[in-house]
Each structure stands twice: as C-alpha cells, then as structure tokens.
Scaffold this motif. Structure first.
Motif, PDB file in Angstrom:
ATOM      1  N   GLN A  76       0.909  -1.137  -0.028  1.00  0.00           N
ATOM      2  CA  GLN A  76      -0.018  -0.014   0.089  1.00  0.00           C
ATOM      3  C   GLN A  76       0.957   1.245  -0.140  1.00  0.00           C
ATOM      4  N   GLU A  77       0.330   2.355  -0.809  1.00  0.00           N
ATOM      5  CA  GLU A  77       1.255   3.463  -0.763  1.00  0.00           C
ATOM      6  C   GLU A  77       0.707   4.538   0.187  1.00  0.00           C
ATOM      7  N   ILE A  78       1.914   5.277   0.898  1.00  0.00           N
ATOM      8  CA  ILE A  78       1.530   6.176   1.607  1.00  0.00           C
ATOM      9  C   ILE A  78       2.532   7.472   1.181  1.00  0.00           C
ATOM     10  N   THR A  79       1.849   8.686   1.410  1.00  0.00           N
ATOM     11  CA  THR A  79       2.377   9.896   1.174  1.00  0.00           C
ATOM     12  C   THR A  79       2.822  10.414   2.368  1.00  0.00           C
ATOM     13  N   VAL A  80       4.091  10.821   2.776  1.00  0.00           N
ATOM     14  CA  VAL A  80       4.445  11.731   4.056  1.00  0.00           C
ATOM     15  C   VAL A  80       4.741  13.029   3.692  1.00  0.00           C
ATOM     16  N   TRP A 128       9.832   6.650   8.282  1.00  0.00           N
ATOM     17  CA  TRP A 128      10.595   5.491   8.440  1.00  0.00           C
ATOM     18  C   TRP A 128       9.918   4.257   9.179  1.00  0.00           C
ATOM     19  N   HIS A 129       9.256   4.831  10.245  1.00  0.00           N
ATOM     20  CA  HIS A 129       8.431   3.570  10.760  1.00  0.00           C
ATOM     21  C   HIS A 129       7.410   3.184   9.769  1.00  0.00           C
ATOM     22  N   LEU A 130       6.735   3.713   8.798  1.00  0.00           N
ATOM     23  CA  LEU A 130       5.714   3.052   8.095  1.00  0.00           C
ATOM     24  C   LEU A 130       6.662   2.467   6.870  1.00  0.00           C
ATOM     25  N   GLN A 131       7.573   2.822   6.454  1.00  0.00           N
ATOM     26  CA  GLN A 131       8.627   2.053   5.649  1.00  0.00           C
ATOM     27  C   GLN A 131       8.903   0.571   6.158  1.00  0.00           C
ATOM     28  N   GLN A 132       9.337   0.497   7.553  1.00  0.00           N
ATOM     29  CA  GLN A 132       9.800  -0.491   8.070  1.00  0.00           C
ATOM     30  C   GLN A 132       8.553  -1.423   8.253  1.00  0.00           C
ATOM     31  N   ARG A 133       7.421  -0.995   8.357  1.00  0.00           N
ATOM     32  CA  ARG A 133       6.134  -1.900   8.198  1.00  0.00           C
ATOM     33  C   ARG A 133       5.758  -2.469   7.086  1.00  0.00           C
ATOM     34  N   GLY A 134       6.622  -2.070   5.942  1.00  0.00           N
ATOM     35  CA  GLY A 134       6.214  -2.800   4.784  1.00  0.00           C
ATOM     36  C   GLY A 134       5.490  -1.977   3.746  1.00  0.00           C
ATOM     37  N   VAL A 172       6.440   4.166   0.926  1.00  0.00           N
ATOM     38  CA  VAL A 172       6.124   5.260   1.447  1.00  0.00           C
ATOM     39  C   VAL A 172       7.284   6.371   0.515  1.00  0.00           C
ATOM     40  N   ARG A 173       6.351   7.379   0.455  1.00  0.00           N
ATOM     41  CA  ARG A 173       6.971   8.768  -0.558  1.00  0.00           C
ATOM     42  C   ARG A 173       7.179   9.822   0.549  1.00  0.00           C
ATOM     43  N   LEU A 174       8.203  10.381   0.735  1.00  0.00           N
ATOM     44  CA  LEU A 174       8.390  11.630   1.780  1.00  0.00           C
ATOM     45  C   LEU A 174       8.847  12.800   0.903  1.00  0.00           C
ATOM     46  N   VAL A 175       7.752  13.664   1.148  1.00  0.00           N
ATOM     47  CA  VAL A 175       7.878  15.020   0.332  1.00  0.00           C
ATOM     48  C   VAL A 175       8.291  16.293   0.712  1.00  0.00           C
ATOM     49  N   ASP A 176       9.000  17.112   0.832  1.00  0.00           N
ATOM     50  CA  ASP A 176       9.320  18.408   1.186  1.00  0.00           C
ATOM     51  C   ASP A 176      10.080  19.165   0.203  1.00  0.00           C
ATOM     52  N   ARG A 177      10.015  20.439   0.426  1.00  0.00           N
ATOM     53  CA  ARG A 177      10.654  21.453  -0.558  1.00  0.00           C
ATOM     54  C   ARG A 177      11.889  21.553  -0.284  1.00  0.00           C
TER      55      ARG A 177
END
Length: 413
Positions: free
Chosen positions: A3-7, A19-25, A28-33
């Motif tokens: 499942q895809e999650i954006t932070v 980090w924690h969500l990625q560890q759970r499988g 994860v996409r992390l977005v910032d300027r």
C-alpha cells in the motif's frame, strides 16, 4: 503490492513517520521542499529531552507578564501584530496554562516524553548514527539560590514520571565546567537526556536509512492537496503523486494545508534563532541559562547559542535583536569567541493551545493523518510519533490512549 503512503514534511517528525511506516512494509514517499532536516529540525538545541515532562506554559503571574511586556526580555519576545492575528489560539494557550487545566494536561504530555529515548535508540542504531549522540545529559544553571531551589522542588515532583537528576553546588559545577562564570550558584544536571552534536545531521541519517530501505524522497514544493476518489493527490508542480493514505507532518505549515481541506486548526508559531561561535575554551555540556532563557551547545559547527521564543508569524521578517541580547548575556557566562556565520539562523516551532501535538487520523477525511504541533519537542518526540502512527494505522495497541492527541479535540470543545 505494498500500500502506498505519502508523508508531507521532512523534519524530525515527518522523517520518523516515514521511517516507521516503511519498516512496516508500506511503499512510502516523503515529500518536502527542502532536504531532510533543513528547516526547524536543523536549528534546535539538539536535546532529546527525557526530563521535559512539564510543557511550556503561558506565563500567568503578574511579575513575569510585567517583565515580558516591554518586549526586551531574552526568553520571550513577541511581534504585536502577529500576536493579534493569533489572539484566539494564544488565549486558548493562556487558558490551558491555568493550574487546574495544566494539571490534567501534564500527565498526557509526560506520557509521550517518557517514551522518547527508547524510540530514538531504535532509529539511532538502524541509521548507524551513534557518532552524533552524547549520553551525558545537560546542565541547567542558576544565578540565584532561590531559583535553583524552586526548580529543584519541581524536579523532585517530576520523579513520579521517572525523571532523574543531580543537584550541583558552586564547587561541583565549577569542576564540571571550569570556564563558566563563577557567579553561578549551582545547577541541576538532568542526567537522562541525550544530545545531538548536529541535529540536522541526525535527521539526515534517519532519512538516509529510510531511503536505503526502499523509501522514496521527493524534494519539491507542494502546490495542492486534494481527495480524488479513493486516493489522495499531491501536486508539486513537477508531478502529481497519489496514495491511499496521506500524513501531514509539515510542522508550522500544517495548518495552512488543513485549512484548504476545510479544517481550521488553532496553530501558532514560536520562532527561535541561533548562531555558532568559535571559542578557545571547551564547553563539556549543553548549558541552559535558566533565569535568562537561552542555551549554549557544543555542536560540531561550534558553540551554538539558541535564543528563547519569539511569538511571530511564519512570514514575518526576522528580528535578530533577541539573539543579540542573549549573546550579550552569554558572553558574561562563557567566553564565546567570534561569530562563525554572517547571518543568524531562524525557524519556527508549531504550537497548539493545549501544548500537546496532534497525532492520528482525521475522522472526517478518510485516509488523512496528522503528526504535528509538538511545540518545543518535535526533535524529542519525532520517533515516538512515527511509532504511534504506524501502530494506529495497523490498529495495534499503543503505549497510551490516543484520544488526548486527536485533531478532533479542537472541534468538539
């Protein structure tokens, strides 16, 4: 397929959630300027504050208010226009700081702080970041015996939350830090906190471990957020990314994006400033000048002087007078050398009226999660926040009831 999650947000909180969500499988996409750890997480004091079981309250005693009112104090300053713009949340902050309300809030706040060291430890080891960490606590120094005794009394009460400390008299303090002013009356050595020699680098180390494990890092400006069918769509101008779940961990910018989704959150900002200095004399501990309101920290980049708090809007131009006032006092406490940067750094802390963060799902918006509003303790509480978000997403038991940290508390009172 995962499942895809954006932070959204790559400070300590956002990186820890990713980090924690990625560890759970999850994918994860992390977005910032900006790159990880280059906003508020870069400029803090770098202390993982296991002792900080008392949230910063709004001053309610007349003597403090009269001292702060001329707007020349080192610990607290304000921009009058920004205070007017934030009058409602600041009034709520003042109300929450009354003795009765504060007594109910503190255990809920302390429950988070008590988990800080263990949750950082897991990430420090995974990211191979031990070289950035010191485990020697920090010193809170006092200029008057009365202030030292008052804080010692509070420290004794804090033992109910597992806080540990040592009282140092003048001689013991001088032995620990021989280059501090001899006029100091003593100190409290908070023995449990850990310190980071480069806070921004610690966040980057956590983010690098996230990427090594398969996480995706996107550096781009967020242009829009909207719900599209069963997906959340984030447009950065360069691309549109979609995911089933979206976590807003944008610190002081979180309220702006939630407002666009119809959710008005009473967030306000406390700005902080810092500067690095070269010194010919060693400083062995992080040192808080308790009665004045600034901190000295022996960072990799030099001795970092961090100012107190300034009630200021996010877009308000910086005013370095508070830092200059702190520097003037600090030079009498410790032999600071020359400034190492041409311009001081400044950044904003995201604060909420009841001094607690928002952590968890948004009841009215399927798939939307919040992780912000940690005030002075985002650096301390980021890893725990990530752990809690992961547990809540998978409906696992959490270390404490999560209702006190729900966003909805601001819409039901």
């Amino acid at each position: 397929m995962a499942q895809e999650i954006t932070v959204l947000g790559a400070g300590m909180v956002g990186v820890s959630v990713a980090w924690h969500l990625q560890q759970r499988g999850y994918a994860v996409r992390l977005v910032d300027r900006r790159a990880p750890g280059e906003e508020t997480s870069y400029g803090n004091a770098g202390i993982i504050q296991r002792e900080a079981v008392r949230p910063y309250a709004f001053p309610r005693d007349l003597s403090t208010l009269l001292r702060v009112a001329p707007n020349r104090a080192v610990d607290i300053r304000y921009r009058p226009l920004d205070v007017l713009k934030s009058a409602r949340p600041l009034f709520g902050y003042w109300q929450s700081s009354a003795a009765g309300r504060y007594a109910k809030i503190q255990p809920q706040y302390a429950a988070l702080i008590q988990q800080a060291l263990e949750t950082h430890e897991k990430m420090i080891q995974a990211a191979d970041a031990e070289h950035l960490i010191r485990r020697e606590g920090y010193l809170e120094v006092f200029r008057t015996t009365a202030a030292l005794e008052a804080e010692a009394g509070l420290a004794e009460q804090d033992q109910q939350y597992g806080v540990e400390y040592q009282l140092l008299d003048q001689a013991a303090l001088a032995q620990r830090e021989p280059h501090l002013s001899t006029e100091l009356k003593g100190a409290i050595h908070w023995t449990q906190p850990w310190t980071a020699r480069d806070p921004g680098a610690l966040v980057k180390a956590y983010a690098a471990d996230f990427v090594r494990a398969g996480g995706e890092l996107v550096t781009a400006d967020i242009q829009s957020i909207r719900r599209q069918g069963q997906q959340w769509e984030v447009s950065t101008g360069q691309q549109k990314v979609t995911s089933e779940q979206l976590v807003i961990a944008l610190g002081p910018w979180s309220a702006h994006w939630l407002a666009r989704l119809g959710l008005r959150v009473p967030l306000f900002s406390k700005r902080g400033y810092h500067m690095h200095y070269a010194s010919e004399h060693p400083l062995h501990h992080w040192v808080m000048d308790a009665e004045v309101g600034y901190l000295l920290a022996p960072m990799q980049a030099g001795i970092r002087l961090t100012s107190g708090a300034e009630l200021s809007g996010l877009e308000t131009a910086p005013n370095f007078a508070q830092l200059a006032a702190a520097e003037q006092v600090a030079r009498g406490l410790f032999p600071l050398g020359e400034r190492l940067e041409a311009t001081p750094w400044f950044g904003s802390r995201p604060c909420l009226p009841d001094m607690k963060p928002v952590i968890g799902p948004v009841a009215s918006q399927t798939g939307l999660w919040t992780a912000f509003g940690h005030g002075h303790q985002g650096f301390t509480l980021g890893p725990l926040t990530g752990q809690l978000i992961g547990q809540m997403m998978e409906k696992e038991p959490t270390a404490m009831p999560m209702t006190p940290y729900a966003l909805e508390r601001f819409f039901t009172e």
